[in-house]
Design an enzyme around this catalytic site. Sequence first.
Site, PDB file in Angstrom:
ATOM      1  CE  LYS A  78     -37.981 -21.487  11.738  1.00  0.00           C
ATOM      2  NZ  LYS A  78     -38.521 -20.680  10.624  1.00  0.00           N
ATOM      3  CB  SER A 153     -35.232 -19.161   8.967  1.00  0.00           C
ATOM      4  OG  SER A 153     -36.648 -19.157   9.140  1.00  0.00           O
ATOM      5  CB  SER A 177     -38.623 -19.422   6.630  1.00  0.00           C
ATOM      6  OG  SER A 177     -37.607 -18.463   6.611  1.00  0.00           O
TER       7      SER A 177
HETATM    8  N1  GLN Z   1     -35.162 -15.073   4.358  1.00  0.00           N
HETATM    9  C1  GLN Z   1     -36.201 -14.229   4.850  1.00  0.00           C
HETATM   10  C2  GLN Z   1     -35.697 -13.391   5.996  1.00  0.00           C
HETATM   11  O1  GLN Z   1     -34.569 -13.570   6.379  1.00  0.00           O
HETATM   12  C3  GLN Z   1     -37.399 -15.033   5.252  1.00  0.00           C
HETATM   13  C4  GLN Z   1     -37.275 -15.633   6.581  1.00  0.00           C
HETATM   14  C5  GLN Z   1     -38.528 -16.295   7.041  1.00  0.00           C
HETATM   15  O2  GLN Z   1     -39.431 -16.589   6.270  1.00  0.00           O
HETATM   16  N2  GLN Z   1     -38.586 -16.534   8.328  1.00  0.00           N
HETATM   17  O3  GLN Z   1     -36.383 -12.550   6.497  1.00  0.00           O
END
Ligand code: GLN
Length: 487
Positions: A78, A153, A177
């Site tokens: 990532k 994400s 995510s």
């Molecule tokens: N969807 C969650 C957020 O926007 C989790 C994101 C993540 O785990 N990086 O914070």
Amino acid sequence: MSFLYDKSLSEIRSLLLAKELTVTEVVEACLKRIEETEPSVQALISVQAEEALEQARAMDEAGPNESKPLWGIPLTVKDLLCTKGTKTTCGSKILENFEPFYDAFAVAKLKEAGAVIIGKANMDEFAMGSSTENSAYKATKNPWDLNKVPGGSSGGSAACVTASQAFGSLGTDTGGSIRQPASLCGCVGLKPTYGLVSRRGMVAYGSSLDQIGPMTRSVEDNARLLQVIAGHDEKDSTSVDAPAADYLAALNRTDLKGLNVGLPKEFWAEGLDGEVESACRAAVAKLEELGAELVEVELPHSSYAIATYYIIAMAEASSNLARFDGVRYGYRSDEAENLLDIYVKSRSKGFGDEVQRRIMLGTYVLSSGYYDAYYKKAAQVRRLIREDYLKALEQCDVLVGPASPVTAWNVGELTSDPLKMYLMDIYTISLNLAGLPGLSLPVGLGADSNMPVGLQLLGKEFDEATLYSVASLLEEKTEQLGTPAGL
Ligand code: GLN
């Protein structure tokens, strides 16, 4: 017909060690696959083709090295994991030209183990999002249906692995995510216990929640990657000073006799889509056939998880993102006339809407008049959520539930409604608040949507091994999803 790029990491490893394949051939197969699928899937922000081929040639010349567990395996990471000399954008304009001078601990471990990093995966800007539509560069598509989101994400990592562009990828999970995109794309994703994998060199979002973890096409591949990246890092004060367990040995279990599997009643309630529920229930029935004992448990503070998470994550994000000031990193507005102007103009132009929304909300909940009402209260509720989990895990070895309430939704469907988007994290975020490990395993396609469904296994602290044992037995009993229908 099985193509080279479709094989598992473990199969490729054997073929490389037996000299039936060269690293160059394997890297070339992945690069070709990227060329074919990337125009439609858009999983990667950058591809390091030249560097990868050069590394491959040098490795072929030196010959196979059995002591390196990932020798010659092409992977992606990532784009918030620092890669020395290679752009690390975090999905943001503000870091468009940022080239770190060191590798993140987890990336360094992959390289030491002989992996070839071929690309940096797309992501929601600063890991804020659930659909990979918040990237400043591109919106990744779901390989099962190009009109649907891959989740987020770490949607770039999930889509890249599912589309067989690489044999695995590292994602990060602050509130789901890794597990949620793994579920929406149909791959295996593990969020380790907080502290198992060093966060050094990962651009921080919510420091008390963030964890790096592997995303792969099989449970065994996943265990192989975790084995490499887990372990103590003296330069990360939150990294636990204990040896990693033997995750590959955990795959040898032959049944689930004596194992108690808890079903948190809040995870199987209203709001869960019918097709997701049936696929997950069918998988739970298989766990029972394997000898597991099912127990109903309660997580009474679950309904506060989303509010608690978003207060804590935004507070930590507002503090972490203060360093992107137009002075030390990345983008600087050239219209600024004084110092304050540099901050305001660089940050207004460099950060996208969602990031700015979160910085504002995070600053608000930390401000002196509101700290007690919001941040402090959230920190207290967080403790109650963790205690719920610990209590439930006294009665059983693992908990199971869905990873996402629905299968992948349409591109653009939720972008104008951030609250609805936040609600998609309902089954994943409480685990980050509790600091525990969780794994999402594909268990079938939804009967209505024909899109992948993931079952989530949640475990005790540092007990990733049990998650792998259960997941690998269930994987054996589950029909493989096969080639993604969108490709
Ligand atoms: N969807 C969650 C957020 O926007 C989790 C994101 C993540 O785990 N990086 O914070």
